[in-house]
Write a protein that holds these residues in place. Structure first.
Motif, PDB file in Angstrom:
ATOM      1  N   GLU A  95       0.827  -1.203   0.000  1.00 41.03           N
ATOM      2  CA  GLU A  95       0.000   0.000   0.000  1.00 41.03           C
ATOM      3  C   GLU A  95       0.866   1.260   0.000  1.00 41.03           C
ATOM      4  O   GLU A  95       2.074   1.204   0.199  1.00 41.03           O
ATOM      5  CB  GLU A  95      -0.924   0.015   1.232  1.00 41.03           C
ATOM      6  CG  GLU A  95      -1.848  -1.178   1.375  1.00 41.03           C
ATOM      7  CD  GLU A  95      -2.945  -1.245   0.324  1.00 41.03           C
ATOM      8  OE1 GLU A  95      -3.170  -0.215  -0.361  1.00 41.03           O
ATOM      9  OE2 GLU A  95      -3.580  -2.316   0.206  1.00 41.03           O
ATOM     10  N   ASN A  96       0.194   2.392  -0.202  1.00 45.07           N
ATOM     11  CA  ASN A  96       0.841   3.695  -0.231  1.00 45.07           C
ATOM     12  C   ASN A  96       0.781   4.351   1.148  1.00 45.07           C
ATOM     13  O   ASN A  96      -0.267   4.338   1.792  1.00 45.07           O
ATOM     14  CB  ASN A  96       0.143   4.580  -1.269  1.00 45.07           C
ATOM     15  CG  ASN A  96       0.943   5.823  -1.624  1.00 45.07           C
ATOM     16  OD1 ASN A  96       1.433   6.529  -0.748  1.00 45.07           O
ATOM     17  ND2 ASN A  96       1.058   6.098  -2.915  1.00 45.07           N
ATOM     18  N   ALA A  97       1.896   4.938   1.575  1.00 45.38           N
ATOM     19  CA  ALA A  97       1.948   5.591   2.889  1.00 45.38           C
ATOM     20  C   ALA A  97       0.956   6.742   3.003  1.00 45.38           C
ATOM     21  O   ALA A  97       0.527   7.091   4.101  1.00 45.38           O
ATOM     22  CB  ALA A  97       3.360   6.091   3.169  1.00 45.38           C
ATOM     23  N   ASN A  98       0.576   7.337   1.880  1.00 46.21           N
ATOM     24  CA  ASN A  98      -0.404   8.422   1.910  1.00 46.21           C
ATOM     25  C   ASN A  98      -1.751   7.958   2.447  1.00 46.21           C
ATOM     26  O   ASN A  98      -2.559   8.775   2.900  1.00 46.21           O
ATOM     27  CB  ASN A  98      -0.607   8.993   0.502  1.00 46.21           C
ATOM     28  CG  ASN A  98       0.572   9.839   0.039  1.00 46.21           C
ATOM     29  OD1 ASN A  98       0.941  10.796   0.708  1.00 46.21           O
ATOM     30  ND2 ASN A  98       1.162   9.481  -1.077  1.00 46.21           N
ATOM     31  N   ASP A  99      -2.008   6.650   2.369  1.00 47.94           N
ATOM     32  CA  ASP A  99      -3.328   6.116   2.704  1.00 47.94           C
ATOM     33  C   ASP A  99      -3.404   5.498   4.090  1.00 47.94           C
ATOM     34  O   ASP A  99      -4.378   4.817   4.408  1.00 47.94           O
ATOM     35  CB  ASP A  99      -3.722   5.061   1.657  1.00 47.94           C
ATOM     36  CG  ASP A  99      -3.770   5.629   0.245  1.00 47.94           C
ATOM     37  OD1 ASP A  99      -4.144   6.815   0.101  1.00 47.94           O
ATOM     38  OD2 ASP A  99      -3.420   4.897  -0.706  1.00 47.94           O
ATOM     39  N   LEU A 100      -2.417   5.712   4.921  1.00 46.90           N
ATOM     40  CA  LEU A 100      -2.374   5.038   6.220  1.00 46.90           C
ATOM     41  C   LEU A 100      -3.600   5.315   7.076  1.00 46.90           C
ATOM     42  O   LEU A 100      -4.048   4.448   7.827  1.00 46.90           O
ATOM     43  CB  LEU A 100      -1.104   5.443   6.984  1.00 46.90           C
ATOM     44  CG  LEU A 100       0.223   4.929   6.417  1.00 46.90           C
ATOM     45  CD1 LEU A 100       1.387   5.456   7.255  1.00 46.90           C
ATOM     46  CD2 LEU A 100       0.241   3.413   6.364  1.00 46.90           C
ATOM     47  N   ARG A 101      -4.167   6.496   6.958  1.00 46.28           N
ATOM     48  CA  ARG A 101      -5.366   6.814   7.748  1.00 46.28           C
ATOM     49  C   ARG A 101      -6.543   5.917   7.370  1.00 46.28           C
ATOM     50  O   ARG A 101      -7.465   5.735   8.176  1.00 46.28           O
ATOM     51  CB  ARG A 101      -5.768   8.271   7.541  1.00 46.28           C
ATOM     52  CG  ARG A 101      -4.848   9.311   8.157  1.00 46.28           C
ATOM     53  CD  ARG A 101      -5.519  10.671   8.091  1.00 46.28           C
ATOM     54  NE  ARG A 101      -4.649  11.764   8.485  1.00 46.28           N
ATOM     55  CZ  ARG A 101      -3.997  12.542   7.630  1.00 46.28           C
ATOM     56  NH1 ARG A 101      -4.096  12.317   6.326  1.00 46.28           N
ATOM     57  NH2 ARG A 101      -3.253  13.542   8.059  1.00 46.28           N
ATOM     58  N   ASN A 102      -6.529   5.403   6.156  1.00 48.58           N
ATOM     59  CA  ASN A 102      -7.614   4.513   5.731  1.00 48.58           C
ATOM     60  C   ASN A 102      -7.525   3.143   6.392  1.00 48.58           C
ATOM     61  O   ASN A 102      -8.519   2.416   6.457  1.00 48.58           O
ATOM     62  CB  ASN A 102      -7.590   4.330   4.211  1.00 48.58           C
ATOM     63  CG  ASN A 102      -7.845   5.611   3.453  1.00 48.58           C
ATOM     64  OD1 ASN A 102      -8.489   6.527   3.969  1.00 48.58           O
ATOM     65  ND2 ASN A 102      -7.339   5.692   2.228  1.00 48.58           N
ATOM     66  N   PHE A 103      -6.337   2.804   6.866  1.00 47.20           N
ATOM     67  CA  PHE A 103      -6.086   1.460   7.384  1.00 47.20           C
ATOM     68  C   PHE A 103      -5.983   1.398   8.901  1.00 47.20           C
ATOM     69  O   PHE A 103      -6.213   0.341   9.494  1.00 47.20           O
ATOM     70  CB  PHE A 103      -4.798   0.899   6.782  1.00 47.20           C
ATOM     71  CG  PHE A 103      -4.674   1.089   5.303  1.00 47.20           C
ATOM     72  CD1 PHE A 103      -5.748   0.850   4.460  1.00 47.20           C
ATOM     73  CD2 PHE A 103      -3.478   1.523   4.737  1.00 47.20           C
ATOM     74  CE1 PHE A 103      -5.635   1.017   3.091  1.00 47.20           C
ATOM     75  CE2 PHE A 103      -3.361   1.694   3.374  1.00 47.20           C
ATOM     76  CZ  PHE A 103      -4.437   1.448   2.545  1.00 47.20           C
ATOM     77  N   PHE A 104      -5.613   2.517   9.525  1.00 47.19           N
ATOM     78  CA  PHE A 104      -5.362   2.520  10.969  1.00 47.19           C
ATOM     79  C   PHE A 104      -6.135   3.644  11.642  1.00 47.19           C
ATOM     80  O   PHE A 104      -6.138   4.783  11.170  1.00 47.19           O
ATOM     81  CB  PHE A 104      -3.874   2.702  11.259  1.00 47.19           C
ATOM     82  CG  PHE A 104      -2.994   1.640  10.668  1.00 47.19           C
ATOM     83  CD1 PHE A 104      -2.939   0.369  11.224  1.00 47.19           C
ATOM     84  CD2 PHE A 104      -2.222   1.903   9.544  1.00 47.19           C
ATOM     85  CE1 PHE A 104      -2.125  -0.611  10.685  1.00 47.19           C
ATOM     86  CE2 PHE A 104      -1.410   0.927   8.989  1.00 47.19           C
ATOM     87  CZ  PHE A 104      -1.363  -0.340   9.560  1.00 47.19           C
ATOM     88  N   ALA A 105      -6.766   3.317  12.767  1.00 45.73           N
ATOM     89  CA  ALA A 105      -7.410   4.329  13.602  1.00 45.73           C
ATOM     90  C   ALA A 105      -6.388   4.892  14.586  1.00 45.73           C
ATOM     91  O   ALA A 105      -5.274   4.360  14.730  1.00 45.73           O
ATOM     92  CB  ALA A 105      -8.587   3.703  14.349  1.00 45.73           C
ATOM     93  N   LYS A 106      -6.751   5.938  15.260  1.00 44.09           N
ATOM     94  CA  LYS A 106      -5.878   6.544  16.262  1.00 44.09           C
ATOM     95  C   LYS A 106      -5.480   5.501  17.305  1.00 44.09           C
ATOM     96  O   LYS A 106      -6.342   4.860  17.917  1.00 44.09           O
ATOM     97  CB  LYS A 106      -6.608   7.706  16.942  1.00 44.09           C
ATOM     98  CG  LYS A 106      -5.825   8.405  18.047  1.00 44.09           C
ATOM     99  CD  LYS A 106      -4.670   9.207  17.470  1.00 44.09           C
ATOM    100  CE  LYS A 106      -3.978  10.037  18.551  1.00 44.09           C
ATOM    101  NZ  LYS A 106      -2.816  10.791  18.031  1.00 44.09           N
ATOM    102  N   GLY A 107      -4.183   5.312  17.490  1.00 43.00           N
ATOM    103  CA  GLY A 107      -3.687   4.375  18.490  1.00 43.00           C
ATOM    104  C   GLY A 107      -3.550   2.945  18.014  1.00 43.00           C
ATOM    105  O   GLY A 107      -3.066   2.090  18.759  1.00 43.00           O
TER     106      GLY A 107
END
Length: 212
Positions: A95-107
């Motif tokens: 995956e692309n690092a730009n999309d990390l918010r799509n894969f991981f929630a806070k914490g």
């Protein structure tokens, strides 16, 4: 360095769902289900051929690791390494690092590793550097309070720009080494690039930074 195209890479990645997360967005906020435990998760953004993350997992069995790599022709080498090691606490994501918010929630993520990232030396490309402000915002959104970034490179220019970027963002620099291999730092695990560059006599830079 130009990467050799591997047209079979996508098919191979899909053939090993036990190691390669196929739909990471489905695990957002519930990664314990993917690993079958609630151990902390450390991610490496730009995992390359997987030496670092595999060896880290071997010596840290109570930590879960996820290696994230965009290039299919590279991450298949990490998959080969993982298949051979057969470690339960490592997963890979193409995956692309730009999309990390799509894969991981806070914490969801306890620590971020950035090892020998592309330096993007031209000023007009600085926004592509993985330590640029926009990426720091992404990491902050998936890490807990006071979450950490650990960064290594042999590129002095990238290291200096990263120090400035992290400082401007207000991060606390907990550790800085301008010559890691000639320091008293213990427990260093090398990447493929690190071994190659250090053999050439290149100085290795390392830092640990914490969000406030």
């Amino acid at each position: 360095m130009r990467l050799r195209n591997k047209p079979w890479a996508e098919e191979k990645l899909a053939a090993y769902p036990q190691y390669v997360i196929q739909q990471p967005e489905s695990h957002k906020g519930k990664w314990r289900e993917a690993f079958g435990n609630d151990h902390p998760i450390y991610i490496e953004v730009g995992t390359g051929k997987g030496r670092f993350i595999t060896e880290m997992a071997m010596v840290n069995p109570d930590i879960n690791f996820i290696g994230i790599e965009l290039a299919k022709s590279v991450i298949v080498s990490a998959l080969d390494r993982l298949i051979e090691a057969d470690l339960p606490n490592v997963k890979l994501m193409n995956e692309n690092a730009n999309d990390l918010r799509n894969f991981f929630a806070k914490g969801d993520v306890a620590r971020v590793y950035l090892n020998f990232s592309d330096p993007w030396p031209k000023t007009r490309h600085e926004k592509r550097r993985l330590t640029y402000e926009t990426f720091l915002q992404v990491y902050e959104d998936i890490l807990p309070e006071k979450g950490e970034i650990h960064f290594k490179t042999d590129n002095q220019g990238l290291f200096e720009s990263s120090l400035m970027s992290l400082s401007r963002y207000g991060m606390l620099l907990k550790f800085v080494s301008l010559d890691l291999h000639n320091s008293d730092f213990e427990g260093n695990i090398m990447t493929e690039y690190e071994e190659r560059f250090s053999r050439k006599g290149n100085r290795i830079y390392r830092l640990e930074a914490q969000f406030r």
